[in-house]
Design an enzyme around this catalytic site. Structure first.
Site, mmCIF file in Angstrom:
data_model
loop_
_atom_site.group_PDB
_atom_site.id
_atom_site.type_symbol
_atom_site.label_atom_id
_atom_site.label_comp_id
_atom_site.label_asym_id
_atom_site.label_seq_id
_atom_site.Cartn_x
_atom_site.Cartn_y
_atom_site.Cartn_z
ATOM 1 N N ASP A 21 2.310 -3.456 -2.490
ATOM 2 C CA ASP A 21 3.065 -4.281 -3.431
ATOM 3 C C ASP A 21 2.442 -4.257 -4.826
ATOM 4 O O ASP A 21 1.274 -3.919 -5.010
ATOM 5 C CB ASP A 21 3.079 -5.735 -2.953
ATOM 6 N N HIS A 57 -1.911 -4.526 -1.412
ATOM 7 C CA HIS A 57 -1.547 -4.456 -2.817
ATOM 8 C C HIS A 57 -2.282 -3.339 -3.540
ATOM 9 O O HIS A 57 -3.464 -3.095 -3.275
ATOM 10 C CB HIS A 57 -1.872 -5.791 -3.511
#
Length: 383
Positions: A151, A308
């Site tokens: 992400d 992430h």
């Protein structure tokens, strides 16, 4: 004979005995004959590699002023939304497909709260923040599979991740933030054009989505899809992940009914995003302990770990855990490839042919393709 044809023939003779670059081998099931006269693995590609196939429309070059023109530079502007999106939202609401659930509120970045009388774990609201699972959402991977995704990119920290993935012939799904694509076009190009990874939606500005109005949801998702569409040769994303995993039946319906998106959450979370925060909620050591527990434990269900490409530390957490994924026999798949279907709504993957379509065209399908070996099927299960 054209000059280009002569050059290609000379190049073919010169490099016939050579080996194609390592990055060529990272693309599986590449369609034959849709980019070059020669087969895709022919040595001539080492000198004359072309970019991914598009829909035949010429889009502005990524990173140019023409490319970013018309997109909101910061907030997800609701005043200049394409009328087709607004009409589709209004039609879905009129047909009763968008639940009438009030917006939640979030104070100081804390988890959203609903007005009195609206239970977040009820079937009416079904908030994923409250771990309520709706059939059709992706929370788990098939047994023995770890779904690779990241992400918040693209960002400077993405460079290290992309090089690592390329070196290990791994493909992943990137849930990209729209404004980050505008800010870091070169990283975007590396993910899509060089690594040929799968691109999905993580909204325009990364808000708690249940706090937004229907029109604001339209803008957050729509602008991101449009920019991805214009930057990938016309591909329309098929998957989105709500920031913070914050979704409910209303938000989910707007994403599905207007844009045809499937909602993706996760079943394990390391809090790696906080590693670069002033007060981290975790440490690299704790993340490795968690990864060891998950990767050496049960393989049912498979893993969808929230990770992430936000900072060097979060990227390093994945890199440090990667050897355990391999040594413990996990099947590693890009999340968007879990169901053996298409990665995009109008294309099978980031290198295949594209059926021309606009964002919000729910009737579009990928071009026909030869049958391939089936991949594991996505499962949905309560956490």
């Amino acid at each position: 004979m054209s000059r280009l044809s002569s050059i290609l023939l000379l190049a073919t003779s010169a490099v016939y005995a050579s080996v194609a670059p390592a990055h060529e081998s990272r693309t599986e099931n590449k369609p034959r004959g849709n980019r070059w006269y020669h087969e895709d693995d022919h040595p001539v590609h080492a000198l004359f590699k072309r970019g991914p196939v598009g829909d035949g429309i010429v889009y502005p070059a990524i990173g140019t002023p023409e490319w970013s023109a018309g997109f909101p530079p910061a907030t997800a502007d609701t005043t200049m939304l394409p009328q087709a999106w607004v009409d589709a939202l209004n039609a879905a609401a009129l047909a009763g497909k968008i639940p009438d659930i009030p917006q939640s509120t979030s104070t100081n970045g804390l988890d959203p709260v609903y007005p009195t009388g609206y239970d977040p774990i009820s079937t009416t609201v079904c908030s994923s923040t409250a771990k309520c699972v709706t059939p059709g959402d992706i929370w788990d991977a098939p047994p023995g599979v770890i779904a690779l995704s990241f992400d918040d990119g693209p960002l400077p920290a993405s460079d290290q991740l992309y090089q690592f993935l390329a070196n290990h012939s791994e493909h992943v799904t990137h849930f990209f933030i729209g404004t980050n694509i505008l800010l870091y076009p070169e990283q975007f190009k590396t993910a899509f054009e060089t690594n040929q990874d799968d691109i999905a939606v993580h909204t325009w500005t990364h808000p708690y989505m249940t706090t937004k109005s229907n029109t604001e949801i339209l803008a957050e998702i729509g602008w991101t899809m449009e920019l991805i569409h214009n930057s990938t040769g016309g591909r329309i994303p098929k998957y989105w992940r709500p920031p913070y995993g914050d979704c409910d039946m209303r938000v989910r319906a707007v994403a599905k009914e207007v844009f045809g998106l499937t909602t993706v959450i996760w079943n394990q979370d390391t809090d790696d995003w906080t590693l670069s925060e002033p007060v981290p909620l975790t440490t690299p050591e704790k993340i490795q302990q968690q990864m060891t527990q998950w990767l050496t434990g049960s393989k049912t269900p498979g893993l969808v770990i929230l990770e992430h490409e936000l900072s060097d530390l979060s990227v390093k957490s994945f890199i440090d855990a990667y050897p355990m994924m391999v040594s413990n026999g996990w099947t590693r798949l890009s999340l968007a490839q879990l169901d053996a279907g298409s990665v995009y709504q109008n294309a099978w993957n980031s290198t295949s042919q594209v059926n021309p379509a606009k964002v919000g065209d729910l009737a579009v399908k990928p071009p026909a393709r030869p049958s391939t070996t089936a991949k594991p099927t996505t499962t949905t299960a309560k956490k």
